[in-house]
Design an enzyme around this catalytic site. Structure first.
Site, short mmCIF file in Angstrom:
data_model
loop_
_atom_site.label_atom_id
_atom_site.label_comp_id
_atom_site.label_asym_id
_atom_site.label_seq_id
_atom_site.Cartn_x
_atom_site.Cartn_y
_atom_site.Cartn_z
N GLU A 50 9.14 -27.25 2.55
CA GLU A 50 9.79 -28.27 2.19
C GLU A 50 9.05 -29.68 2.27
OE1 GLU A 50 12.81 -25.82 4.41
OE2 GLU A 50 10.74 -26.31 4.48
N CYS A 73 14.99 -25.83 8.53
CA CYS A 73 15.23 -25.91 9.96
C CYS A 73 16.04 -27.14 10.46
CB CYS A 73 13.83 -26.01 10.77
SG CYS A 73 12.67 -27.21 10.22
N SER A 166 -14.13 11.45 7.77
CA SER A 166 -13.16 10.93 7.05
C SER A 166 -13.61 9.81 5.96
CB SER A 166 -11.88 10.26 7.85
OG SER A 166 -12.65 9.20 8.54
N ARG A 182 -4.46 -5.91 6.96
CA ARG A 182 -5.19 -6.22 8.01
C ARG A 182 -5.13 -7.63 8.15
NH1 ARG A 182 -10.57 -2.42 9.20
NH2 ARG A 182 -9.43 -0.52 9.32
N THR A 194 -10.06 7.36 17.94
CA THR A 194 -10.56 6.82 16.55
C THR A 194 -11.80 6.02 17.01
OG1 THR A 194 -8.33 6.60 15.59
CG2 THR A 194 -9.99 5.15 14.63
N GLU A 293 -3.28 1.85 12.57
CA GLU A 293 -3.97 2.75 11.90
C GLU A 293 -4.64 4.17 13.03
OE1 GLU A 293 -7.09 1.49 9.00
OE2 GLU A 293 -6.44 -0.43 9.17
N SER A 296 -4.02 10.84 14.28
CA SER A 296 -2.91 11.86 14.42
C SER A 296 -2.04 11.77 15.53
CB SER A 296 -3.46 13.35 14.24
OG SER A 296 -2.51 14.24 14.31
#
Length: 366
Positions: A50, A73, A166, A182, A194, A293, A296
């Site tokens: 605003e 607000c 991968s 991200r 990972t 991320e 499994s």
């Protein structure tokens, strides 16, 4: 007014990744059916939408209509109350998408405007704004982060070959979309496996040079993260947290901390990190949104813990095959199909042959 509100929502989206944990807010000032000012919340601690609009006005705003995506607000925070500024500028009418769920506001801004004789209309594209601000709405109401699970898989449902290869399942456009998230979210979280197998950077590669980088969170129950991994050796440049179990030795925790990484201990639940407990800790640290991320095992643990709100599933037109190739969600799994995690398809997007399925996770009501 929906046309104006759509433009205000588009303005609000420009603040993604810069205002966390504040909401994304856009504002327009309309006079004689023309836009005479627009603004959006650009950076945390900076002027609200605003005020940005008032500062950008090309003519006198008295008697005009303000279109704003979130209730103004009514309290003093890092900036003065926007509701009072609207009153002071003699705005005649205010059109709002959503009421602010923040207990410090929660209808007080609207009442303040009405008490001053200003006409207030609410609920214009309310659902669209809540979707845009899903992170803020969850965080402000629960004080825990909004969790977006992301994984890329082949057409036969594999996230890596049996040899853990991968790179790369999806194409460059799909990966760019991931990097946008991200940047938009406060943190990115993966499991230690990972890190061990992929040695990822876990950074946001976006075009904006001043873009803030997400906090990198490594779930590491046993404290086995390699000290020469990229997440450790780059911790002076990119903030990193390794979450370990309470049982991990002080010596090992100290060794990890010496790389510049913040070590955070969390209690265990059934031999694994208690992810619900961790979410409360992260929320208290001001982490409002997480891109998971995780791989499994972590993906199943997160779903089982009930912390996942949304899933982005990228599917590439490739088949790996192999009974031992990794699938997106591992763990012990569910014994019955009737016990499966339930999803609601929200959107489908195409990225040059890849497709992205955007699901909301259906939560059980306690």
């Amino acid at each position: 007014m929906e046309t104006w509100m759509k433009k205000a929502l588009a303005l609000a989206k420009k603040g993604e990744g810069f205002v966390n944990p504040n909401p994304l807010v856009g504002a327009l000032i309309i006079k004689n059916d023309s836009i005479i000012a627009e603004g959006y919340h650009k950076v945390f601690g900076g002027p609200h939408a605003e005020i940005e609009a008032f500062n950008n006005a090309t003519e006198d705003v008295s008697g005009a209509t303000m279109v704003v995506t979130l209730e103004p607000c009514s309290h003093y925070g890092k900036t003065p109350p926007c509701a009072q500024a609207i009153i002071d500028h003699k705005i005649k009418k205010v059109v709002i998408a959503s009421k602010d769920p923040n207990p410090l506001v929660a209808g007080k801004g609207i009442q303040m405007l009405r008490d001053a004789g200003i006409e207030v209309v609410t609920g214009v594209l309310d659902e669209e704004n809540k979707a845009l601000n899903a992170v803020f709405f969850k965080y402000i109401q629960t004080k825990t982060p909004y969790v977006l699970m992301k994984y890329a898989m082949t057409a036969d449902g594999k996230i890596a070959s049996a040899a853990w290869d991968s790179k790369w399942i999806t194409n460059e456009n799909s990966r760019k979309h991931v990097h946008d998230y991200r940047h938009a979210l406060s943190a990115i979280m993966v499991g230690v496996n990972t890190v061990i197998h992929d040695n990822p950077k876990l950074t946001a590669r976006v075009d904006e040079p001043t873009a803030a980088q997400p906090l990198r969170i490594i779930l590491d129950t046993e404290g086995i993260v390699p000290l020469d991994s990229y997440v450790c050796t780059s911790s002076d440049t990119f903030k990193t947290m390794v979450v370990i179990g309470e049982h991990v030795s002080k010596e090992r925790a100290t060794a990890i901390e010496k790389t510049g990484v913040k070590v955070h201990r969390v209690r265990l639940k059934l031999g694994q990190l208690d992810l619900q407990y961790l979410m409360k800790d992260l929320g208290a640290m001001g982490i409002d949104g997480i891109l998971l991320e995780g791989g499994s095992t972590v993906n199943y643990s997160a779903l089982e813990a009930g912390i996942v709100d949304r899933i982005h599933m990228y599917v590439a037109p490739k088949i790996i095959g192999g009974a031992n190739a990794l699938t997106p969600v591992g763990g012990i799994g569910k014994a019955k199909v009737s016990d499966a995690f339930q999803l609601d398809l929200h959107d489908i997007r195409h990225f040059d042959g890849d497709i992205m399925l955007d699901y909301r996770v259906i939560k059980e009501v306690a």
